[in-house]
Design a protein around this motif. Structure first.
Motif, PDB file in Angstrom:
ATOM      1  N   GLU A   9       0.828  -1.197   0.000  1.00 28.23           N
ATOM      2  CA  GLU A   9       0.000   0.000   0.000  1.00 28.23           C
ATOM      3  C   GLU A   9       0.868   1.255   0.000  1.00 28.23           C
ATOM      4  O   GLU A   9       0.524   2.254  -0.639  1.00 28.23           O
ATOM      5  CB  GLU A   9      -0.927  -0.025   1.227  1.00 28.23           C
ATOM      6  CG  GLU A   9      -2.286   0.579   0.938  1.00 28.23           C
ATOM      7  CD  GLU A   9      -3.328   0.215   1.979  1.00 28.23           C
ATOM      8  OE1 GLU A   9      -3.536  -0.993   2.220  1.00 28.23           O
ATOM      9  OE2 GLU A   9      -3.935   1.140   2.541  1.00 28.23           O
TER      10      GLU A   9
ATOM     11  N   SER B  60      -9.224   4.917  -2.841  1.00 25.96           N
ATOM     12  CA  SER B  60      -9.912   3.960  -1.984  1.00 25.96           C
ATOM     13  C   SER B  60     -10.559   2.853  -2.821  1.00 25.96           C
ATOM     14  O   SER B  60     -10.506   1.677  -2.474  1.00 25.96           O
ATOM     15  CB  SER B  60     -10.953   4.718  -1.156  1.00 25.96           C
ATOM     16  OG  SER B  60     -11.820   3.831  -0.529  1.00 25.96           O
TER      17      SER B  60
ATOM     18  N   LYS C  22      -8.016   0.438  -4.213  1.00 23.29           N
ATOM     19  CA  LYS C  22      -7.555  -0.565  -3.243  1.00 23.29           C
ATOM     20  C   LYS C  22      -8.330  -1.877  -3.352  1.00 23.29           C
ATOM     21  O   LYS C  22      -7.846  -2.920  -2.957  1.00 23.29           O
ATOM     22  CB  LYS C  22      -7.726  -0.014  -1.812  1.00 23.29           C
ATOM     23  CG  LYS C  22      -6.594   0.860  -1.358  1.00 23.29           C
ATOM     24  CD  LYS C  22      -6.809   1.233   0.107  1.00 23.29           C
ATOM     25  CE  LYS C  22      -6.140   2.555   0.432  1.00 23.29           C
ATOM     26  NZ  LYS C  22      -6.651   3.108   1.701  1.00 23.29           N
ATOM     27  N   MET C  23      -9.553  -1.783  -3.877  1.00 27.93           N
ATOM     28  CA  MET C  23     -10.361  -3.003  -3.990  1.00 27.93           C
ATOM     29  C   MET C  23      -9.763  -3.982  -5.001  1.00 27.93           C
ATOM     30  O   MET C  23     -10.028  -5.170  -4.950  1.00 27.93           O
ATOM     31  CB  MET C  23     -11.790  -2.662  -4.396  1.00 27.93           C
ATOM     32  CG  MET C  23     -12.618  -2.104  -3.258  1.00 27.93           C
ATOM     33  SD  MET C  23     -14.212  -1.439  -3.834  1.00 27.93           S
ATOM     34  CE  MET C  23     -14.995  -2.896  -4.507  1.00 27.93           C
ATOM     35  N   TYR C  24      -9.013  -3.477  -5.958  1.00 25.03           N
ATOM     36  CA  TYR C  24      -8.482  -4.407  -6.969  1.00 25.03           C
ATOM     37  C   TYR C  24      -7.056  -4.101  -7.414  1.00 25.03           C
ATOM     38  O   TYR C  24      -6.486  -4.841  -8.205  1.00 25.03           O
ATOM     39  CB  TYR C  24      -9.419  -4.451  -8.189  1.00 25.03           C
ATOM     40  CG  TYR C  24      -9.412  -3.197  -9.030  1.00 25.03           C
ATOM     41  CD1 TYR C  24     -10.147  -2.085  -8.655  1.00 25.03           C
ATOM     42  CD2 TYR C  24      -8.647  -3.124 -10.186  1.00 25.03           C
ATOM     43  CE1 TYR C  24     -10.131  -0.936  -9.411  1.00 25.03           C
ATOM     44  CE2 TYR C  24      -8.630  -1.973 -10.966  1.00 25.03           C
ATOM     45  CZ  TYR C  24      -9.378  -0.881 -10.567  1.00 25.03           C
ATOM     46  OH  TYR C  24      -9.358   0.259 -11.315  1.00 25.03           O
ATOM     47  N   ARG C  25      -6.493  -3.028  -6.917  1.00 28.06           N
ATOM     48  CA  ARG C  25      -5.118  -2.708  -7.252  1.00 28.06           C
ATOM     49  C   ARG C  25      -4.256  -2.899  -6.015  1.00 28.06           C
ATOM     50  O   ARG C  25      -4.773  -2.838  -4.904  1.00 28.06           O
ATOM     51  CB  ARG C  25      -4.982  -1.254  -7.758  1.00 28.06           C
ATOM     52  CG  ARG C  25      -5.878  -0.910  -8.935  1.00 28.06           C
ATOM     53  CD  ARG C  25      -5.326   0.249  -9.746  1.00 28.06           C
ATOM     54  NE  ARG C  25      -4.121  -0.166 -10.438  1.00 28.06           N
ATOM     55  CZ  ARG C  25      -4.115  -0.792 -11.637  1.00 28.06           C
ATOM     56  NH1 ARG C  25      -5.232  -1.030 -12.261  1.00 28.06           N
ATOM     57  NH2 ARG C  25      -2.980  -1.173 -12.179  1.00 28.06           N
TER      58      ARG C  25
ATOM     59  N   MET D 138     -14.083   4.487   6.245  1.00 29.13           N
ATOM     60  CA  MET D 138     -13.936   3.035   6.389  1.00 29.13           C
ATOM     61  C   MET D 138     -13.660   2.682   7.852  1.00 29.13           C
ATOM     62  O   MET D 138     -12.894   3.351   8.545  1.00 29.13           O
ATOM     63  CB  MET D 138     -12.784   2.532   5.517  1.00 29.13           C
ATOM     64  CG  MET D 138     -13.094   2.649   4.030  1.00 29.13           C
ATOM     65  SD  MET D 138     -14.541   1.681   3.568  1.00 29.13           S
ATOM     66  CE  MET D 138     -15.054   2.542   2.090  1.00 29.13           C
TER      67      MET D 138
ATOM     68  N   TYR E 294      -7.978  -3.799   2.727  1.00 26.51           N
ATOM     69  CA  TYR E 294      -9.067  -4.370   1.948  1.00 26.51           C
ATOM     70  C   TYR E 294      -8.811  -5.842   1.658  1.00 26.51           C
ATOM     71  O   TYR E 294      -9.671  -6.677   1.796  1.00 26.51           O
ATOM     72  CB  TYR E 294      -9.166  -3.658   0.591  1.00 26.51           C
ATOM     73  CG  TYR E 294     -10.079  -2.485   0.537  1.00 26.51           C
ATOM     74  CD1 TYR E 294     -11.381  -2.626   0.077  1.00 26.51           C
ATOM     75  CD2 TYR E 294      -9.632  -1.229   0.904  1.00 26.51           C
ATOM     76  CE1 TYR E 294     -12.218  -1.542  -0.004  1.00 26.51           C
ATOM     77  CE2 TYR E 294     -10.459  -0.136   0.839  1.00 26.51           C
ATOM     78  CZ  TYR E 294     -11.750  -0.292   0.380  1.00 26.51           C
ATOM     79  OH  TYR E 294     -12.575   0.794   0.301  1.00 26.51           O
ATOM     80  N   LYS E 295      -7.597  -6.074   1.167  1.00 30.36           N
ATOM     81  CA  LYS E 295      -7.257  -7.433   0.779  1.00 30.36           C
ATOM     82  C   LYS E 295      -6.024  -7.849   1.538  1.00 30.36           C
ATOM     83  O   LYS E 295      -5.017  -7.142   1.513  1.00 30.36           O
ATOM     84  CB  LYS E 295      -6.958  -7.495  -0.722  1.00 30.36           C
ATOM     85  CG  LYS E 295      -8.161  -7.223  -1.591  1.00 30.36           C
ATOM     86  CD  LYS E 295      -7.914  -7.647  -3.017  1.00 30.36           C
ATOM     87  CE  LYS E 295      -7.088  -6.622  -3.760  1.00 30.36           C
ATOM     88  NZ  LYS E 295      -7.022  -6.892  -5.207  1.00 30.36           N
TER      89      LYS E 295
ATOM     90  N   TYR F 169      -3.055 -10.241   1.630  1.00 25.54           N
ATOM     91  CA  TYR F 169      -2.255 -11.195   0.860  1.00 25.54           C
ATOM     92  C   TYR F 169      -1.133 -11.705   1.751  1.00 25.54           C
ATOM     93  O   TYR F 169      -0.481 -10.911   2.420  1.00 25.54           O
ATOM     94  CB  TYR F 169      -1.625 -10.514  -0.360  1.00 25.54           C
ATOM     95  CG  TYR F 169      -2.519 -10.381  -1.554  1.00 25.54           C
ATOM     96  CD1 TYR F 169      -2.873 -11.502  -2.305  1.00 25.54           C
ATOM     97  CD2 TYR F 169      -3.001  -9.136  -1.953  1.00 25.54           C
ATOM     98  CE1 TYR F 169      -3.692 -11.387  -3.423  1.00 25.54           C
ATOM     99  CE2 TYR F 169      -3.817  -9.018  -3.074  1.00 25.54           C
ATOM    100  CZ  TYR F 169      -4.150 -10.153  -3.801  1.00 25.54           C
ATOM    101  OH  TYR F 169      -4.949 -10.037  -4.903  1.00 25.54           O
TER     102      TYR F 169
ATOM    103  N   VAL G 193     -10.518 -10.899   1.555  1.00 24.74           N
ATOM    104  CA  VAL G 193     -10.995  -9.536   1.362  1.00 24.74           C
ATOM    105  C   VAL G 193     -11.903  -9.106   2.510  1.00 24.74           C
ATOM    106  O   VAL G 193     -12.817  -9.837   2.902  1.00 24.74           O
ATOM    107  CB  VAL G 193     -11.776  -9.409   0.031  1.00 24.74           C
ATOM    108  CG1 VAL G 193     -12.149  -7.957  -0.235  1.00 24.74           C
ATOM    109  CG2 VAL G 193     -10.978  -9.982  -1.131  1.00 24.74           C
TER     110      VAL G 193
ATOM    111  N   GLU H  43     -19.595  -4.962  -4.057  1.00 23.21           N
ATOM    112  CA  GLU H  43     -18.189  -5.355  -3.946  1.00 23.21           C
ATOM    113  C   GLU H  43     -17.498  -5.425  -5.303  1.00 23.21           C
ATOM    114  O   GLU H  43     -16.294  -5.649  -5.382  1.00 23.21           O
ATOM    115  CB  GLU H  43     -18.073  -6.702  -3.222  1.00 23.21           C
ATOM    116  CG  GLU H  43     -18.360  -6.620  -1.724  1.00 23.21           C
ATOM    117  CD  GLU H  43     -17.208  -5.973  -0.938  1.00 23.21           C
ATOM    118  OE1 GLU H  43     -16.050  -6.299  -1.204  1.00 23.21           O
ATOM    119  OE2 GLU H  43     -17.492  -5.114  -0.086  1.00 23.21           O
TER     120      GLU H  43
END
Lengths: 459, 459
Positions: A14, A77, A80-83, B1, B8-9, B11, B88, B382
């Motif tokens: 991040e 923001s 962040k869900m997919y990157r 948030m 969020y994720k 890993y 997630v 989502e």
């Protein structure tokens, strides 16, 4: 495996993620030619664009100077869900090819819209929301942009009206259903819901539609409905700005491991992916700091860079949009129906057109059977079913890696894998059944399409 | 948030990744009942299973004692291509539901086979390869297993013959094409290429096929072709062992942030996903170290846990496979044709059946219209288009989160999101058009299917 220190997939933390978009125009000596009013043949002013586009996006469109745009908090923001998207070292592909080349691909199909289009979709939807709009309109051909935008609009509670090229609407019902599931209304184009649609239907009742026609319809609906604006998923400067997140992530990831690419490859339809991927690298090249070979790959059936002309042209069939100076086949150009991919647009990003014109990048065109051979090879080796568009880049990446095999050169190749091919199985089936053919326009055909070019502005 | 410290994720790093599979049977006081020879009604020995299954997989199938299996290097290496899968935090969903619950999902659709099936597919293909086999055979219904296995076999250069339930072969041509693109041969079942297929076709010329029938054909081809074995994507103990990688990753990720789930939810067809997700948590529960609510979600149209019986039953229509003790509807059970998901199997994993029988987990059944409501809600919130199977878990996760909203409890809910819905758009279209209905078998129908249960072994 060759180099154990570099992971299969490089993910940024991040903290490492880019916080700004990079505007390559700031480093271009020759700026891209301005959008032009088709009536006056004079450069469009912000106030002329305001009925069509969102205010903030117009600023970005016209801004050739600001180098870095801070990415707004809400977009960061959502990203962040997919990157970050992974930068993948194609160890398996290298091994199978027995090449000394090192191959990396930036995989943008990892979000469930399935392509890189989401990067700009959420940005554009976000600015529309901030402006207090009710909704946006757009067109979609292959459907990746429509899917991404419908996801973004669902997330923000924004209404979305999609005009989908009729042939795709009928042949790709699943794409349509994805958009509907995300809450968008989807209309086959040309339709009888707009003046331009009715006009086209009257003249060509059997037409299966085109991207240029769908654009005209979407623009008409945007300008005639209070609280709506039109948004577009490629070609425009603003889209390349948003998509620069692809290139910025790629550059940070490569720098982290001390990797310098020799060749950067991307497929090019309207230019959104290629422009995004190469942005920061092109910046270094423009500033004379580094040199890279940058290759745009386009389909032989729709070869704007390699066989088009650099001229002002209409962006849509109804000629309601501003005119742009770009490599173009002529706005009347219709690629062969057997052409599978989503790279069917007659024109090309004005930014990329200028850069190509100035010699900063190369372009090659490839035939679709060769593209699908590469796609299948890649799927079986790397385990990802690629979109036909992305597979154009795969084709050239493999070709370059095979050249390295001959010469023994250990070049580093980076290419953009823009999306997945889940909705392109009709094309894969054709290829699997040995029924896919190539169709390359003749010089005579291209010359005829060029007749549709408008009078050129003089300023 | 809500909680900025938890990304969020989540890993895992390469160092944090699990290096072993966990065999939950080692911690079960009551072991799952053994597979039984349908002829002798006695437990199957390894040598009886050898003509059908790979040697190493038979060992795993019969091993109720070894707690941890080191994941072979080659499989770890393949896993690196797409694992870890992200855990997630569903911040957007929580916000939209206005629930104090904390919701997490383990997303297994992130690899381009599109589902968790790849975890076992690569393992099984790897053991087949090591044994020096030429190829494997299998069946597929919804197509996720066939897709995953064709990817794995392509990667290892192993031949693959898939028997695809005829109705899916015809209704899901794109699934078929994905498998062909990965190099598999795909035959609609029942076919005239096997004895069992010809027999079924003679008796029921108009049949659209069933999973049980496709299994019989795949087994026949495996045992009658030298160098081939049969592999299966669910139900078996070995599959749950491989899929434990899902649960192990989930647990490591939760532990990393000090999170203890209150409720763990998974959809259950044959049990491969649920069994894998819950394994290490169930282990703690079995050893009395911790307590969790564990919920299996099944379709109301195919409710093996909630309305089936716990008994020995055939695994296939041709009755060529070993019999298994499990919650079952009877091997003649055919779920309503309007049922959309891939959770159509008449039986259930023997491991999960024993655990459910012993009270270690709960089960609920849900109607498909409610499932698709949840799927659409989830997609819009989502940004992931979920598979219908996975959406069963989403439904119950949302229901539990809404209960928390009522009571104000801040429970932590973890559910398994097994895959994406790209190939299920026919079902989504039905739902979007308001044409989807529910079909729940009557008690009389269930009683009739139970008549197909075989004589029960006595040992």
């Amino acid at each position: 495996m060759a180099n154990e220190k570099i992971p299969y997939k490089i993910y940024l933390t991040e903290e490492e993620m880019p916080k700004t978009w990079y505007n390559v125009r700031a480093d271009m000596k020759n700026k891209p030619a301005p959008l032009v009013n088709p009536g006056t043949l004079q450069p469009m002013k912000a106030e002329e664009l305001a009925p069509v586009f969102c205010d903030e996006l117009i600023k970005q469109e016209l801004d050739n100077d600001t180098r870095y745009y801070p990415i707004p908090e809400e977009i960061l923001s959502f990203y962040k869900m997919y990157r970050p998207s992974p930068l993948v070292r194609a160890y398996c592909l290298e091994e199978k090819l027995q090449t000394p080349a090192k191959i990396y691909y930036k995989f943008e199909g990892n979000n469930t819209s399935g392509s890189h289009k989401l990067n700009s979709a959420i940005a554009q939807a976000n600015y529309a929301k901030k402006q207090g709009l009710r909704g946006v309109t757009t067109e979609t051909g292959a459907g990746q942009w429509g899917t991404a935008l419908s996801m973004a609009c669902a997330y923000l509670g924004l209404d979305l009206k999609v005009f989908m090229v009729k042939v795709s609407y009928e042949q790709k019902p699943f794409r349509r259903e994805v958009m509907r599931t995300y809450g968008a209304s989807v209309t086959p184009s040309p339709s009888d819901t707009t003046n331009v649609g009715r006009k086209i239907l009257a003249e060509h009742p059997d037409t299966t539609g085109s991207l240029g026609c769908a654009i005209s319809e979407a623009v008409e609906v945007a300008v005639s409905n209070p609280g709506y604006r039109y948004v577009l998923g490629s070609v425009l400067n603003q889209v390349l700005l948003h998509q620069s997140v692809i290139g910025c992530e790629t550059k940070i990831a490569l720098d982290k491991y001390g990797i310098t690419p020799d060749i950067i490859i991307g497929c090019a339809g309207g230019g959104s992916n290629l422009g995004g991927l190469i942005s920061p690298f092109m910046g270094e090249k423009l500033r004379g700091e580094k040199d890279y070979r940058i290759i745009a790959v386009e389909p032989a059936s729709c070869p704007s860079f390699t066989r088009g002309v650099y001229a002002y042209d209409f962006c849509d069939t109804g000629m309601v949009c501003p005119m742009a100076k770009m490599y173009t086949m002529g706005s009347g150009f219709i690629p062969s129906a057997n052409h599978a991919g989503g790279l069917r647009y007659h024109g090309m990003s004005p930014v990329l057109s200028q850069l190509y014109h100035d010699g900063y990048m190369e372009a090659v065109s490839v035939e679709q059977t060769k593209v699908f051979e590469a796609a299948e090879y890649f799927a079986r080796t790397e385990g990802i079913l690629p979109a036909p568009e992305s597979s154009h880049a795969i084709r050239v990446a493999i070709d370059e890696a095979l050249k390295c095999k001959e010469t023994g050169e250990e070049k580093t190749i980076v290419f953009g894998l823009t999306g997945t091919g889940y909705f392109d199985l009709v094309a894969y089936q054709k290829f699997n059944d040995g029924l896919m053919t190539d169709s390359i326009p003749t010089d005579e055909e291209l010359a005829a399409y060029r007749q549709t070019l408008p009078p050129q502005p003089k300023f």
